[in-house]
Design an enzyme around this catalytic site. Structure first.
Site, PDB file in Angstrom:
ATOM      1  CG  ASP A  49      -1.827   1.194   1.318  1.00  0.00           C
ATOM      2  OD1 ASP A  49      -2.685   1.298   0.432  1.00  0.00           O
ATOM      3  OD2 ASP A  49      -1.681   2.022   2.237  1.00  0.00           O
ATOM      4  CE1 TYR A  54       0.422   7.728   3.183  1.00  0.00           C
ATOM      5  CE2 TYR A  54       1.077   5.547   2.469  1.00  0.00           C
ATOM      6  CZ  TYR A  54       0.169   6.389   3.082  1.00  0.00           C
ATOM      7  OH  TYR A  54      -0.997   5.867   3.596  1.00  0.00           O
ATOM      8  CB  SER A 211      -3.000   2.936  12.502  1.00  0.00           C
ATOM      9  OG  SER A 211      -1.990   3.802  12.044  1.00  0.00           O
ATOM     10  N   PRO A 212      -3.103  -0.810  12.746  1.00  0.00           N
ATOM     11  CG  PRO A 212      -2.101  -2.813  12.098  1.00  0.00           C
ATOM     12  CD  PRO A 212      -2.382  -1.426  11.607  1.00  0.00           C
ATOM     13  CG  LEU A 213       0.658  -2.765  15.741  1.00  0.00           C
ATOM     14  CD1 LEU A 213       2.152  -2.984  15.532  1.00  0.00           C
ATOM     15  CD2 LEU A 213       0.096  -3.787  16.732  1.00  0.00           C
TER      16      LEU A 213
HETATM   17  P1  NDP Z   1       0.903   0.413  12.803  1.00  0.00           P
HETATM   18  O1  NDP Z   1      -0.145   0.950  13.698  1.00  0.00           O
HETATM   19  O2  NDP Z   1       1.063  -1.064  12.756  1.00  0.00           O
HETATM   20  O3  NDP Z   1       2.284   1.109  13.209  1.00  0.00           O
HETATM   21  C1  NDP Z   1       3.488   0.666  12.641  1.00  0.00           C
HETATM   22  C2  NDP Z   1       4.650   1.133  13.498  1.00  0.00           C
HETATM   23  O4  NDP Z   1       4.567   0.553  14.810  1.00  0.00           O
HETATM   24  C3  NDP Z   1       5.982   0.663  12.942  1.00  0.00           C
HETATM   25  O5  NDP Z   1       6.452   1.466  11.924  1.00  0.00           O
HETATM   26  C4  NDP Z   1       6.830   0.663  14.198  1.00  0.00           C
HETATM   27  O6  NDP Z   1       7.167   1.996  14.538  1.00  0.00           O
HETATM   28  C5  NDP Z   1       5.853   0.138  15.235  1.00  0.00           C
HETATM   29  N1  NDP Z   1       5.853  -1.340  15.281  1.00  0.00           N
HETATM   30  C6  NDP Z   1       5.340  -2.201  14.359  1.00  0.00           C
HETATM   31  N2  NDP Z   1       5.500  -3.473  14.755  1.00  0.00           N
HETATM   32  C7  NDP Z   1       6.126  -3.424  15.933  1.00  0.00           C
HETATM   33  C8  NDP Z   1       6.575  -4.429  16.819  1.00  0.00           C
HETATM   34  N3  NDP Z   1       6.368  -5.720  16.569  1.00  0.00           N
HETATM   35  N4  NDP Z   1       7.211  -4.040  17.966  1.00  0.00           N
HETATM   36  C9  NDP Z   1       7.414  -2.737  18.238  1.00  0.00           C
HETATM   37  N5  NDP Z   1       7.018  -1.730  17.427  1.00  0.00           N
HETATM   38  C10 NDP Z   1       6.364  -2.072  16.276  1.00  0.00           C
HETATM   39  O7  NDP Z   1       0.633   0.830  11.296  1.00  0.00           O
HETATM   40  P2  NDP Z   1       0.857   2.230  10.513  1.00  0.00           P
HETATM   41  O8  NDP Z   1       0.319   3.365  11.295  1.00  0.00           O
HETATM   42  O9  NDP Z   1       2.269   2.277  10.068  1.00  0.00           O
HETATM   43  O10 NDP Z   1      -0.084   1.992   9.268  1.00  0.00           O
HETATM   44  C11 NDP Z   1       0.156   0.894   8.393  1.00  0.00           C
HETATM   45  C12 NDP Z   1      -0.105   1.312   6.964  1.00  0.00           C
HETATM   46  O11 NDP Z   1      -1.447   1.775   6.846  1.00  0.00           O
HETATM   47  C13 NDP Z   1       0.732   2.480   6.444  1.00  0.00           C
HETATM   48  O12 NDP Z   1       2.000   2.100   6.016  1.00  0.00           O
HETATM   49  C14 NDP Z   1      -0.121   2.962   5.292  1.00  0.00           C
HETATM   50  O13 NDP Z   1       0.054   2.111   4.169  1.00  0.00           O
HETATM   51  C15 NDP Z   1      -1.527   2.776   5.844  1.00  0.00           C
HETATM   52  N6  NDP Z   1      -2.043   4.041   6.417  1.00  0.00           N
HETATM   53  C16 NDP Z   1      -3.081   4.652   5.769  1.00  0.00           C
HETATM   54  C17 NDP Z   1      -3.588   5.836   6.211  1.00  0.00           C
HETATM   55  C18 NDP Z   1      -4.709   6.475   5.467  1.00  0.00           C
HETATM   56  O14 NDP Z   1      -5.070   7.617   5.766  1.00  0.00           O
HETATM   57  N7  NDP Z   1      -5.312   5.807   4.511  1.00  0.00           N
HETATM   58  C19 NDP Z   1      -3.041   6.532   7.393  1.00  0.00           C
HETATM   59  C20 NDP Z   1      -1.980   5.785   8.033  1.00  0.00           C
HETATM   60  C21 NDP Z   1      -1.522   4.583   7.568  1.00  0.00           C
HETATM   61  P3  NDP Z   1       8.653   2.447  14.963  1.00  0.00           P
HETATM   62  O15 NDP Z   1       9.391   2.707  13.715  1.00  0.00           O
HETATM   63  O16 NDP Z   1       8.411   3.667  15.752  1.00  0.00           O
HETATM   64  O17 NDP Z   1       9.260   1.324  15.747  1.00  0.00           O
END
Ligand code: NDP
Length: 322
Positions: A49, A54, A211-213
């Site tokens: 995605d 971005y 953003s599942p996390l």
């Molecule tokens: P998450 O909520 O899963 O957050 C991901 C971040 O959490 C990572 O980059 C990392 O951050 C941390 N993380 C992930 N796994 C672990 C782990 N096992 N242990 C510790 N820390 C962890 O998802 P995103 O917010 O990144 O969203 C995922 C995707 O969704 C995006 O890439 C994008 O494609 C999409 N998205 C779409 C949006 C929209 O408006 N349509 C808005 C936002 C996202 P760190 O680097 O700080 O460790």
């Protein structure tokens, strides 16, 4: 890996997919991005995605280069982009929004950066109050008829607007929206579970949830402050830090209760939070974000938890985080 239909369409997406926001073209280098895509692919991920906004298009460029470098078969994976925020550093009025002009220009630019001839999924990243919905629906339909896009959808649109777009499409025999991309996690449930509820049967709407996390909050990593190597420590993401951590401690408290329950269950919090998203049958795919391959590998274990945990456990997680 499990595969799920994108709503009522025939497209089968991997239940876990990989997104590029914050990481590709910004927080991580090209070789780390390559390793993430390769690892995801090796574990059965078939959806990557992206969005024009971005890293001002740099995320798409890196993803396009990496996918080409890995020689992934074009018929074996899906790639998306999103239009609205624009990619130009110095955005002029025609370089953002959902006008017919920007939708077309942005699609052509995304195809170039991603090095593909069509986008499998194309999203309207936000509603555009300055463009009639009908104009955007026609623009998306045109892209589909030109073979540049296969399925179009929305991201964070209110249900009323999605329904309006679908109605316009039905009336004029155009392609309507197939999917929505909303935020969905244990701390944010209402839109997916309540607001969109009638649309799943009514429109056959699929969801690619983000953003599942909660940007890492549900891993427990922010309990003792913000680690220097995390996304929330980046000065340009101060706005994200405010929104993820909140200002009254409530989100941190709920995340803390979740992490404590994960410890009691003997399960790592990250895959547990991701698996919970997958218990909702209206979720077509969960978009994972990762800045390190080890994070991605841990998160992909979510699939195994689906069989290991029972209904009562999922309800306990919901109670703990509400
Ligand atoms: P998450 O909520 O899963 O957050 C991901 C971040 O959490 C990572 O980059 C990392 O951050 C941390 N993380 C992930 N796994 C672990 C782990 N096992 N242990 C510790 N820390 C962890 O998802 P995103 O917010 O990144 O969203 C995922 C995707 O969704 C995006 O890439 C994008 O494609 C999409 N998205 C779409 C949006 C929209 O408006 N349509 C808005 C936002 C996202 P760190 O680097 O700080 O460790």
């Amino acid at each position: 890996m499990q595969y799920r239909r994108l709503g009522s369409s025939g497209l089968q997406l991997s239940a876990l997919s990989l997104g590029a926001w914050v990481t590709f073209g910004s927080q991580i280098g090209r070789s780390e991005a390559r390793e993430l895509v390769a690892t995801a692919w090796d574990h059965g991920v078939n959806f990557f995605d992206n969005a024009e906004g971005y890293a001002n298009g740099a995320a798409e460029q890196v993803m396009g280069d990496v996918i080409a470098d890995l020689r992934l078969p074009r018929d074996g994976y899906c790639v998306s982009s999103k239009v609205f925020f624009g990619a130009a550093a110095d955005r002029r009025p025609t370089q953002r929004g959902l006008s017919r002009k920007h939708v077309r220009d942005a699609c052509d630019a995304a195809l170039k950066r991603l090095r593909v001839e069509h986008l499998d999924l194309y999203f309207c990243h936000r509603p555009d109050p300055d463009t009639p919905v009908a104009e955007t629906v026609w623009a998306m339909d045109t892209l589909i008829r030109q073979g540049k896009v296969l399925y179009w959808g929305t991201s964070e649109w209110p249900a009323t607007l999605i329904r309006e777009a679908a109605q316009i499409a039905r009336t004029h025999h155009l392609h309507g929206p197939t999917m929505e991309q909303p935020e969905y996690n244990l701390l944010k449930r209402a839109r997916v579970e309540l607001e969109y509820a009638p649309l799943y049967a009514e429109l056959g709407l699929g969801t690619t949830v983000w953003s599942p996390l909660a940007s890492g909050l549900l891993t427990g990593k922010y309990t003792g402050g913000v680690p220097a190597d995390s996304r929330l420590a980046q000065p340009e993401l101060a706005w994200l830090k405010r929104s993820v951590l909140g200002d009254d401690g409530d989100r941190l408290t709920r995340a803390g209760r979740f992490v404590a329950l994960a410890a009691e269950l003997g399960v790592a919090p990250a895959p547990l939070a991701i698996a919970w998203c997958l218990t909702n049958p209206h979720v077509s795919t969960v978009l994972l974000g990762a800045s390190r391959t080890a994070q991605l590998i841990e998160n992909l274990q979510a699939i195994e938890l689906l069989d290991r945990l029972d209904e009562a456990t999922w309800r306990r997680l919901e109670a703990a985080t509400s």
